[in-house]
Design an enzyme around this catalytic site. Structure first.
Site, PDB file in Angstrom:
ATOM      1  N   ASP A 156      31.741  41.445  38.133  1.00 54.38           N
ATOM      2  CA  ASP A 156      30.640  42.381  38.347  1.00 54.38           C
ATOM      3  C   ASP A 156      31.141  43.821  38.281  1.00 54.38           C
ATOM      4  OD1 ASP A 156      27.823  42.812  39.296  1.00 54.38           O
ATOM      5  OD2 ASP A 156      28.860  43.710  40.997  1.00 54.38           O
TER       6      ASP A 156
ATOM      7  N   GLU B 295      48.829  31.721  34.984  1.00 59.50           N
ATOM      8  CA  GLU B 295      49.628  30.783  35.783  1.00 59.50           C
ATOM      9  C   GLU B 295      48.980  29.399  35.834  1.00 59.50           C
ATOM     10  OE1 GLU B 295      49.859  32.509  39.631  1.00 59.50           O
ATOM     11  OE2 GLU B 295      50.808  34.380  38.946  1.00 59.50           O
TER      12      GLU B 295
END
Length: 590
Positions: free
Chosen positions: A221, A293
């Protein structure tokens, strides 16, 4: 007329095999999607119960607007706890069950992240209120002394996106006036200080919390926010973001030239000192490393209302985000020349950074496109619609909305569908002021109608109470009232009903998948005449012709029809020539 060259393709993405490169992503606004516990507000159990509906529709992923703990001052975009589910929507266990069932159905899950600000009820802000000026607790937010005698004036002249000043002054425990805090949105949404390392570490930990649970991505956002210009300088214009649109209202003349046709915040010297600052890119490079990751091609999509288009695509360079919403396409309206210009520019800029294009027609911040297209000016972008405003031609808007779906879903890249788009759902344009809840409505004293009209609960069953939104709970009152017209749009009136808008979307999504449309490459064909209201492109095995003019258009002979936005829009003169009516689109065999 000769064919124009290819302007870009999704196959040029950094990782063309990543699921998000050509995905169709369905936005769920949880409080208005489906109510599983019968209290009149949608919830995660309701989402879980309707996942089969979405899988049958043929979308690839579901993006959930905020469901976190929140006082709901801005419908959940005021987050009090980023690591928990608001009781209105369920529990973390409900979330985990929804995620598991979605994955079992082959659906990815994207969650909303709100990093620019928190709720004023967040533990950090409550701690800051009790802390001394200059404390570490206050440094997580943007507190400043006021200007003028006794600090009675705000630290600068910034205005809130929702209307009114962007600063609120505190009162000390002894009753004396205190410092001011910044809130670019509502007073209950204090801005975080992204110069503070603790803030950066905290949000990265939030990312890991949801990644560890198994989410597939994040919609970020106000992705162009967070970082503010050094010194928080005055700015002589105001950005009024209503219905997802940042539309500059010039008060001092500084921003007029940079304001875009799309009404987005401009770049360069006219950039607001609180949007699109260079420092945001460092944040997203760090987040990119966090997502890397994890396996499974986790992704981020930016809500970045900036321009020109080249500025938007800076957010999706290879080491930053993976997608950015293409609001220029949404703002083009029902206008062939504007759509053509946006598509060409989008694909060119996307190719320049090896990123996929994205396409969107509506979302929870905009008047629904089928309603906008039914207005006298189908390129207009109203900040909500009330009963006293111009009312749209609902039938015309629906026809154009269905045609726009074929235009969008035939393009290479990734597409976003807002809940209810697949039903052709219109805006609720006659909501009474007494039921409105959008803070922008109140902060502008009703001058801006706000976004409630596109957030009305979905109709599932025509003959049920609240049109089946609350399932078997006949006495449940939906949190926003539904108009009587929703009966004809209910899902049970459309699923498996030939010619319905739902079936049009389902067929388009099926063909899009079968023919690898999302991973194709676009070429404008010799039929393309945008200035005359005709759009025509080829993308792999699909040829799109859309008639945005006021006259019937003759289609090329010999091309097989794959899908048409309305069967009645195709007519045959008896001699083999087929014509396409205005306000319609068709997919032909290429």
């Amino acid at each position: 007329m000769t064919s124009e060259p290819t302007t870009g393709a999704a196959e040029a993405t950094t990782d063309a095999t990543a699921w998000w490169a050509d995905a169709v992503i369905y936005q769920v606004y949880p409080r208005s999607f489906a109510d599983g516990n019968g209290d009149g507000m949608g919830d995660l159990v309701g989402v879980t119960e309707r996942l089969n509906y979405l899988a049958d529709l043929g979308v690839d992923a579901v993006w959930l607007s905020p469901f976190y703990t929140s006082p709901q001052a801005d419908a959940g975009y005021d987050v009090a706890d980023y690591r928990d589910v608001d009781p209105r929507f369920g529990t973390l266990a409900d979330f985990d069950e929804m995620l598991r069932e979605a994955h079992d159905l082959g659906l990815k899950i994207i969650v909303d992240l709100v990093p620019n600000h928190t709720s004023d009820e967040h533990a950090w802000f409550q701690e800051a209120l009790d802390a001394a000026e200059g404390s570490a607790a206050r440094d997580r937010y943007i507190f400043r002394d006021g200007r003028g005698e006794g600090g009675a004036e705000p630290p600068n002249n910034w205005q809130s996106i929702f209307g009114g000043p962007a600063w609120t002054r505190l009162t000390n425990d002894d009753g004396t006036p205190g410092q001011w805090y910044l809130h670019l949105f509502d007073t209950k949404q204090p801005d975080l200080n992204w110069e503070n390392p603790e803030v950066r570490a905290e949000m990265e930990d939030v990312l890991r919390f949801w990644l560890d649970r198994g989410v597939d991505g994040f919609r970020v956002d106000v992705a162009h926010g967070m970082v503010k210009a050094e010194g928080l300088p005055d700015w002589s214009a105001k950005v009024a973001m209503v219905a997802g649109n940042e539309n500059e209202e010039v008060t001092g003349g500084a921003a007029e030239e940079g304001a875009a046709e799309g009404n987005m915040a401009p770049s360069g010297e006219n950039t607001p000192p609180y949007f699109d600052q260079e420092g945001v890119h460092e944040i997203y490079r760090a987040w990119h490393r966090v997502l890397a990751e994890y396996d499974g091609d986790r992704m981020m999509v930016a809500e970045a209302w900036v321009e020109p288009m080249s500025r938007i695509f800076r957010y999706v360079r290879s080491d930053e985000m993976h997608q950015a919403f293409n609001f220029g396409f949404l703002l083009a309206g029902w206008d062939a020349a504007r759509i053509h210009a946006n598509v060409s520019e989008t694909l060119t800029e996307a190719a320049a950074v090896n990123a996929p294009a994205t396409w969107v027609l509506s979302n929870h911040d905009t008047v629904r496109h089928s309603t906008r297209y039914g207005l006298a000016d189908p390129t207009s972008f109203p900040k909500g619609i009330a009963a006293e405003d111009e009312q749209p031609d609902e039938e015309l808007g629906l026809a154009r909305g269905r045609a726009a779906a074929l235009i969008m879903l035939g393009l290479p890249g990734s597409a976003y569908v807002y809940q209810g788009d697949e039903l052709g759902l219109p805006e609720h344009t006659t909501l009474d002021a007494s039921v409105r809840q959008d803070p922008s409505f109140f902060r502008t004293e009703g001058a801006e109608r706000g976004r409630d009209g596109c957030r009305v609960p979905l109709p599932w069953e025509a003959d049920a109470a609240s049109y089946g939104f609350s399932g078997d709970s006949p006495d449940a009152e939906p949190w926003l009232p539904q108009p009587e017209s929703f009966e004809q749009y209910a899902a049970d009136q459309q699923v498996n009903v030939a010619g319905s808008t739902y079936e049009l979307y389902r067929q388009a999504l099926s063909l899009r998948s079968q023919l690898s449309v999302g991973s194709g490459a676009l070429e404008w064909t010799e039929l393309n005449q945008p200035d005359a209201g005709i759009l025509a492109y080829r993308n792999g095995k699909v040829q799109l012709v859309a008639n945005l003019s006021g006259e019937a258009y003759s289609l090329p002979e010999g091309a097989g029809v794959l899908l048409v936005s309305d069967e009645s829009a195709l007519t045959n003169d008896g001699g083999g020539t087929e014509t396409l009516a205005p306000n319609a689109a068709v997919w032909l065999t290429a």
